[in-house]
Scaffold this active site. Structure first.
Site, PDB file in Angstrom:
ATOM      1  N   MET A  31       0.944  -1.250   0.141  1.00 13.00           N
ATOM      2  CA  MET A  31       0.377   0.087   0.156  1.00 13.00           C
ATOM      3  C   MET A  31       0.738   1.136   0.324  1.00 13.00           C
ATOM      4  O   MET A  31       0.337   2.546   0.381  1.00 13.00           O
ATOM      5  CB  MET A  31      -1.209   0.241   0.831  1.00 13.00           C
ATOM      6  CG  MET A  31      -2.250  -1.030   1.153  1.00 13.00           C
ATOM      7  SD  MET A  31      -3.475  -0.976   2.051  1.00 13.00           S
ATOM      8  CE  MET A  31      -2.618  -0.498   3.858  1.00 13.00           C
ATOM      9  N   GLY A  32       2.348   1.255  -0.415  1.00 15.54           N
ATOM     10  CA  GLY A  32       2.648   2.188  -0.082  1.00 15.54           C
ATOM     11  C   GLY A  32       3.340   3.310   0.771  1.00 15.54           C
ATOM     12  O   GLY A  32       3.478   2.439   1.643  1.00 15.54           O
ATOM     13  N   HIS A  38       9.305  -3.637   3.625  1.00 14.10           N
ATOM     14  CA  HIS A  38       8.773  -3.940   1.971  1.00 14.10           C
ATOM     15  C   HIS A  38      10.153  -3.947   1.518  1.00 14.10           C
ATOM     16  O   HIS A  38      10.238  -4.999   0.401  1.00 14.10           O
ATOM     17  CB  HIS A  38       8.041  -2.744   1.308  1.00 14.10           C
ATOM     18  CG  HIS A  38       6.684  -1.808   2.032  1.00 14.10           C
ATOM     19  ND1 HIS A  38       7.679  -0.747   3.421  1.00 14.10           N
ATOM     20  CD2 HIS A  38       5.734  -2.517   2.511  1.00 14.10           C
ATOM     21  CE1 HIS A  38       5.795  -0.548   3.159  1.00 14.10           C
ATOM     22  NE2 HIS A  38       4.778  -1.520   3.001  1.00 14.10           N
ATOM     23  N   GLN A  62     -10.644  -2.397   2.245  1.00 20.20           N
ATOM     24  CA  GLN A  62     -10.057  -3.447   3.975  1.00 20.20           C
ATOM     25  C   GLN A  62     -10.342  -2.368   5.226  1.00 20.20           C
ATOM     26  O   GLN A  62      -9.370  -2.341   5.765  1.00 20.20           O
ATOM     27  CB  GLN A  62      -8.468  -3.920   3.330  1.00 20.20           C
ATOM     28  CG  GLN A  62      -7.276  -3.045   3.507  1.00 20.20           C
ATOM     29  CD  GLN A  62      -5.667  -3.476   2.825  1.00 20.20           C
ATOM     30  OE1 GLN A  62      -5.654  -3.918   1.392  1.00 20.20           O
ATOM     31  NE2 GLN A  62      -5.345  -3.759   3.766  1.00 20.20           N
ATOM     32  N   GLY A 148       4.639 -10.077   4.340  1.00 17.56           N
ATOM     33  CA  GLY A 148       5.362 -10.462   5.758  1.00 17.56           C
ATOM     34  C   GLY A 148       4.858 -10.301   6.100  1.00 17.56           C
ATOM     35  O   GLY A 148       3.626 -11.409   6.731  1.00 17.56           O
ATOM     36  N   LYS A 150       5.018 -10.330   9.300  1.00 17.11           N
ATOM     37  CA  LYS A 150       4.610  -8.996  10.068  1.00 17.11           C
ATOM     38  C   LYS A 150       3.138  -8.830  10.502  1.00 17.11           C
ATOM     39  O   LYS A 150       2.267  -8.627  11.844  1.00 17.11           O
ATOM     40  CB  LYS A 150       5.430  -7.635   9.332  1.00 17.11           C
ATOM     41  CG  LYS A 150       3.697  -6.210  10.191  1.00 17.11           C
ATOM     42  CD  LYS A 150       4.827  -5.515  11.363  1.00 17.11           C
ATOM     43  CE  LYS A 150       4.096  -4.976  11.449  1.00 17.11           C
ATOM     44  NZ  LYS A 150       2.362  -3.923  11.167  1.00 17.11           N
ATOM     45  N   GLN A 154      -2.707 -12.313   8.096  1.00 16.51           N
ATOM     46  CA  GLN A 154      -3.184 -12.069   6.699  1.00 16.51           C
ATOM     47  C   GLN A 154      -2.407 -12.975   5.993  1.00 16.51           C
ATOM     48  O   GLN A 154      -3.483 -13.763   4.882  1.00 16.51           O
ATOM     49  CB  GLN A 154      -2.190 -10.262   6.455  1.00 16.51           C
ATOM     50  CG  GLN A 154      -2.394 -10.267   4.747  1.00 16.51           C
ATOM     51  CD  GLN A 154      -2.131  -8.976   4.865  1.00 16.51           C
ATOM     52  OE1 GLN A 154      -2.773  -8.068   4.367  1.00 16.51           O
ATOM     53  NE2 GLN A 154      -1.372  -8.547   4.180  1.00 16.51           N
ATOM     54  N   SER A 187       4.381   1.782   8.145  1.00  9.94           N
ATOM     55  CA  SER A 187       3.430   2.895   7.646  1.00  9.94           C
ATOM     56  C   SER A 187       3.039   3.993   8.619  1.00  9.94           C
ATOM     57  O   SER A 187       3.535   5.031   8.580  1.00  9.94           O
ATOM     58  CB  SER A 187       2.583   3.465   6.222  1.00  9.94           C
ATOM     59  OG  SER A 187       3.285   1.429   5.310  1.00  9.94           O
ATOM     60  N   ARG A 188       2.559   3.118   9.245  1.00 15.76           N
ATOM     61  CA  ARG A 188       1.932   3.941  10.695  1.00 15.76           C
ATOM     62  C   ARG A 188       2.939   4.849  11.712  1.00 15.76           C
ATOM     63  O   ARG A 188       2.746   5.258  12.923  1.00 15.76           O
ATOM     64  CB  ARG A 188       1.578   3.137  11.513  1.00 15.76           C
ATOM     65  CG  ARG A 188      -0.223   2.531  10.459  1.00 15.76           C
ATOM     66  CD  ARG A 188      -1.129   1.317  10.597  1.00 15.76           C
ATOM     67  NE  ARG A 188      -1.783   0.803  10.102  1.00 15.76           N
ATOM     68  CZ  ARG A 188      -3.146   1.833   9.749  1.00 15.76           C
ATOM     69  NH1 ARG A 188      -3.727   2.717  10.682  1.00 15.76           N
ATOM     70  NH2 ARG A 188      -3.603   1.280   9.148  1.00 15.76           N
TER      71      ARG A 188
HETATM   72  P1  AMP Z   1       1.122  -2.767   3.475  1.00 11.81           P
HETATM   73  O1  AMP Z   1       1.925  -2.104   2.673  1.00 11.81           O
HETATM   74  O2  AMP Z   1       1.783  -2.278   4.709  1.00 11.81           O
HETATM   75  O3  AMP Z   1      -0.165  -3.327   3.087  1.00 11.81           O
HETATM   76  O4  AMP Z   1       2.641  -3.546   3.130  1.00 11.81           O
HETATM   77  C1  AMP Z   1       3.104  -4.960   2.442  1.00 11.81           C
HETATM   78  C2  AMP Z   1       3.635  -6.067   2.668  1.00 11.81           C
HETATM   79  O5  AMP Z   1       5.389  -5.531   3.476  1.00 11.81           O
HETATM   80  C3  AMP Z   1       2.494  -6.645   3.073  1.00 11.81           C
HETATM   81  O6  AMP Z   1       2.683  -8.282   3.087  1.00 11.81           O
HETATM   82  C4  AMP Z   1       3.586  -6.461   4.795  1.00 11.81           C
HETATM   83  O7  AMP Z   1       3.152  -7.740   5.146  1.00 11.81           O
HETATM   84  C5  AMP Z   1       4.649  -6.205   4.124  1.00 11.81           C
HETATM   85  N1  AMP Z   1       4.972  -5.651   5.754  1.00 11.81           N
HETATM   86  C6  AMP Z   1       4.682  -4.700   6.338  1.00 11.81           C
HETATM   87  N2  AMP Z   1       5.798  -4.458   7.124  1.00 11.81           N
HETATM   88  C7  AMP Z   1       6.952  -5.305   7.153  1.00 11.81           C
HETATM   89  C8  AMP Z   1       7.569  -5.795   8.490  1.00 11.81           C
HETATM   90  N3  AMP Z   1       8.120  -4.754   8.726  1.00 11.81           N
HETATM   91  N4  AMP Z   1       8.515  -6.030   7.869  1.00 11.81           N
HETATM   92  C9  AMP Z   1       8.178  -6.635   6.788  1.00 11.81           C
HETATM   93  N5  AMP Z   1       7.477  -7.147   5.853  1.00 11.81           N
HETATM   94  C10 AMP Z   1       6.226  -6.095   5.818  1.00 11.81           C
END
Ligand code: AMP
Length: 300
Positions: A31-32, A38, A62, A148, A150, A154, A187-188
């Site tokens: 989601m950038g 990422h 979502q 991830g 993380k 999911q 990102s938060r």
């Molecule tokens: P998001 O942009 O938050 O939707 O995350 C995109 C992808 O990056 C998802 O597969 C997340 O699980 C992964 N991700 C987000 N944060 C982390 C992190 N701290 N370490 C590893 N993967 C991450």
């Protein structure tokens, strides 16, 4: 790096890159507002695939609260540059009209894997994730997709989705990247006021206490859950649960590959984190993820 905005262009750009170089197409959905979490997914995809495709789409379906969607950080130019530096071949950044077209009626109900934890606290969240991920997996022609650890529940949900819908795609789970002080990258994190940072660290420190107890032999969920929340920090805990890695069902005893997952709010920012417990030749191994050795690029 090619930047495309439609599924059809993404497919042909990936095919074109592959015809030139061979190898599998690896997809990294995001989601950038990119950070090292990422980038670690992209690096792994780069090592394992001939073509790396990243999707960048803040999926409104979502977000169970529209205020959360509105404040979600975004920065396309920054993301485009970081993706190019990470070796992404194709950046797919669709507008909402490309992802959700008029007249759609199919919904996806992920069922039991999405019932507890995030699913319980964010009604509709996993239905939205399942629908957008199904579109990406079906529509982009990737052979591998990277997610991830993380987002542990999911990841379990996406494995189940891929299996149940017979997508011929391998789902790869990657370790959690953490900031230097232990806070799991998100990102938060950018939204956490500086004066609340110490409070936020209560999450990873709590998990660390539980991880050490597991290494010392503790296998019951309840004492582990209590160790996580035994912190003076004024965190608003939403849940602390031990769950099966495979189907995200809740466990009372750590007797299989599992994860200890938490969600908590700090100054209105909702954070999630976890520890994974994996099988290894002499029993169980705690996967705490990987700490950065320098401040995150989130703050540059
Ligand atoms: P998001 O942009 O938050 O939707 O995350 C995109 C992808 O990056 C998802 O597969 C997340 O699980 C992964 N991700 C987000 N944060 C982390 C992190 N701290 N370490 C590893 N993967 C991450």
């Amino acid at each position: 790096m090619k930047v495309v905005h439609s599924f059809a262009d993404a497919r042909s750009a990936a095919r074109y890159s592959r015809d030139g170089g061979g190898g599998k197409i690896g997809l990294v959905p995001t989601m950038g507002f990119l950070h090292e979490g990422h980038l670690s997914l992209m690096a792994q995809a780069r090592r394992e695939c001939g073509v790396v495709m990243m999707s960048l789409y803040v999926n409104p379906r979502q977000f169970n609260q529209s205020s959360d969607f509105d404040i979600y950080p975004r920065s396309f130019d920054r993301d485009r540059q970081l993706a190019a530096e990470a070796g992404v071949d194709v950046l797919f950044a669709p507008p909402t009209e490309e992802v959700y077209q008029p007249g759609e009626s199919i919904m996806i109900e992920p069922g039991a894997v999405a019932a507890s934890m995030e699913g319980r606290h964010r009604p509709g969240h996993f239905q939205g994730v399942a629908l957008v991920v199904a579109k990406l997996l079906a529509g982009l022609g990737a052979e591998r997709a990277y997610f991830g650890r993380k987002d542990a529940q999911q990841l379990a949900m996406i494995r189940q989705l891929t299996h149940d819908l017979c997508f011929p795609i391998e789902i790869v789970g990657c370790p959690t990247m953490r900031e230097m002080d232990g806070l799991a990258l998100s990102s938060r994190n950018f939204l956490i006021p500086a004066e609340h940072r110490e409070t936020a660290l209560g999450i990873s420190r709590g998990l660390e206490r539980a991880g050490r107890a597991v290494e010392a032999g503790e296998r019951s969920a309840d004492p582990l859950r209590r160790l996580v929340t035994a912190t003076p920090a004024s965190l608003e805990w939403q849940y602390v649960e031990l769950a099966d890695q495979h189907d995200a069902s809740l466990l009372r005893t750590l007797d299989r590959p599992s994860f200890l997952a938490v969600a908590a709010k700090v100054a209105d920012v909702r954070l999630i984190d976890n520890l994974f417990f994996d099988r290894c030749p002499d029993g169980l191994k705690v996967d705490r993820g990987i700490r950065l050795e320098a401040p995150s690029l989130l703050y540059q």
